[in-house]
Design an enzyme around this catalytic site. Structure first.
Site, PDB file in Angstrom:
ATOM      1  CG  ASP A 162      36.120  33.700  35.679  1.00 27.21           C
ATOM      2  OD1 ASP A 162      35.537  34.265  34.740  1.00 27.21           O
ATOM      3  OD2 ASP A 162      37.469  33.985  35.613  1.00 27.21           O
TER       4      ASP A 162
ATOM      5  CD1 TRP B  88      37.306  40.042  33.666  1.00 29.68           C
ATOM      6  CD2 TRP B  88      37.961  41.971  33.121  1.00 29.68           C
ATOM      7  NE1 TRP B  88      36.962  40.454  32.290  1.00 29.68           N
ATOM      8  CE2 TRP B  88      37.321  41.630  32.072  1.00 29.68           C
ATOM      9  CE3 TRP B  88      38.426  43.560  33.105  1.00 29.68           C
ATOM     10  CZ2 TRP B  88      37.327  42.263  30.846  1.00 29.68           C
ATOM     11  CZ3 TRP B  88      38.224  44.068  31.849  1.00 29.68           C
ATOM     12  CH2 TRP B  88      37.999  43.668  30.866  1.00 29.68           C
TER      13      TRP B  88
END
Lengths: 141, 176
Positions: free
Chosen positions: B120, B101
């Site tokens: 991540d 994101w």
């Protein structure tokens, strides 16, 4: 002037017109903010996300494929306005399409995008496969 | 000059007697193999993504192990800098998610906004250190592409979340 020269001029002028409608800095930013998170910085895809690099232009060989690029959820449901979406689509095709792009590219317009995104797709994977099958079968390019 | 030659010869012989030629080769080999191995680690993409253009390398200030660090304005997770990685590299044993994101943060040093990719790191249980939730630009879950309250370990071998990086992708566009 020979016919060959006229054809070359037409091809060159259409290429210029295509690029002139794109603000590269704005298109890159909108790509980064709305597309890159899944499709990657070079449109390479991966992790189940379709590759655009060297591939996206294939869809432009049929009207159904051209519409598909606007109707996919990532396009149709994006937070971008119609003109921004048209611009980023045109930019992606220019940046990533490469040899998959057919000759005589016609840029998306805000109006065209605005109409198409009102009919977003649901079963995207199956529909995408059928779009590609039609392109291969029809050999319209 | 003769004295100098003798001195150099004696020193060379002593070094040769006291050192192992295989040891030198081993150390040289280890160094070369190690240098070659680094680019294939999962951190490589992050490092590359951060340094491909001068525009993408902002002037820095602040502590990357602190939640106040400017790049973390839209983060929601554990800071990899506290977990054995850094703000743009995953800790060893984890894999960076290719699906991320993305948000923008204002860099206080040059007053410009940058596009930040919050990749991540996945494959180990939650790091548990330096939880940071600043959430600028975070949208509700019905806007999934702009919601950071999700597990973004997608497209990785493991979907187990460990920590988050904050990689500068480029300058944010500003209408002039």
């Amino acid at each position: 002037m020979s016919k060959v020269c006229i054809v070359m001029l037409l091809v060159m002028s259409s290429g210029v017109a295509y690029s002139q409608q794109i603000n590269p800095a704005r298109a890159l930013y909108n790509y980064q903010m709305s597309c890159q998170g899944c499709h990657g910085p070079e449109g390479q895809g991966g992790g189940g996300v379709p590759r655009m690099q060297g591939f996206v232009g294939l869809f432009l060989n049929t009207a159904q494929g051209r519409d598909f690029l606007v109707q996919v959820p990532g396009s149709a449901n994006s937070a971008l306005g119609n003109s921004e979406l048209a611009e980023v689509l045109n930019w992606m095709i220019e940046q990533f399409g490469g040899s998959s792009n057919p000759p005589g590219l016609q840029p998306y317009t805000a109006r065209e995008v605005g109409i198409l995104r009102k009919s977003p797709l649901n079963e995207v994977n199956a529909y995408r496969a059928s779009v590609l099958a039609n392109i291969t079968k029809g050999a319209a390019y | 000059m003769k004295l100098f030659d003798q001195f150099v010869e004696q020193r060379s012989r002593k070094i040769a007697q006291a050192s192992s030629r295989r040891g030198v080769l081993k150390r040289l080999g280890s160094f070369m193999a190690g240098a070659a191995a680094f680019p294939v680690l999962p951190v490589a993409r992050a490092a590359n993504a951060d340094t491909t253009s001068a525009d993408k390398v902002p002037s820095e200030s602040g502590d990357p192990a602190s939640c106040d660090y400017w790049r973390y304005c839209a983060i929601d997770g554990y800071l990899c800098d506290c977990c054995g990685g850094s703000y743009n590299a995953c800790p060893p044993g984890t894999e960076m998610s290719p699906i991320t994101w993305i948000g923008t943060c204002l860099n206080p040093v040059d007053g410009r906004s940058y596009v930040i990719s919050y990749n991540d790191c996945c494959g180990k249980t939650s790091c548990g250190s330096c939880l940071c939730m600043r959430d600028e630009g975070d949208r509700p879950l019905y806007r999934v592409d702009k919601a950071n309250d999700l597990n973004w370990c997608l497209g990785t071998e493991s979907s187990v979340y460990h920590c988050s990086t904050a990689i500068v992708v480029g300058l944010a566009y500003e209408d002039s």
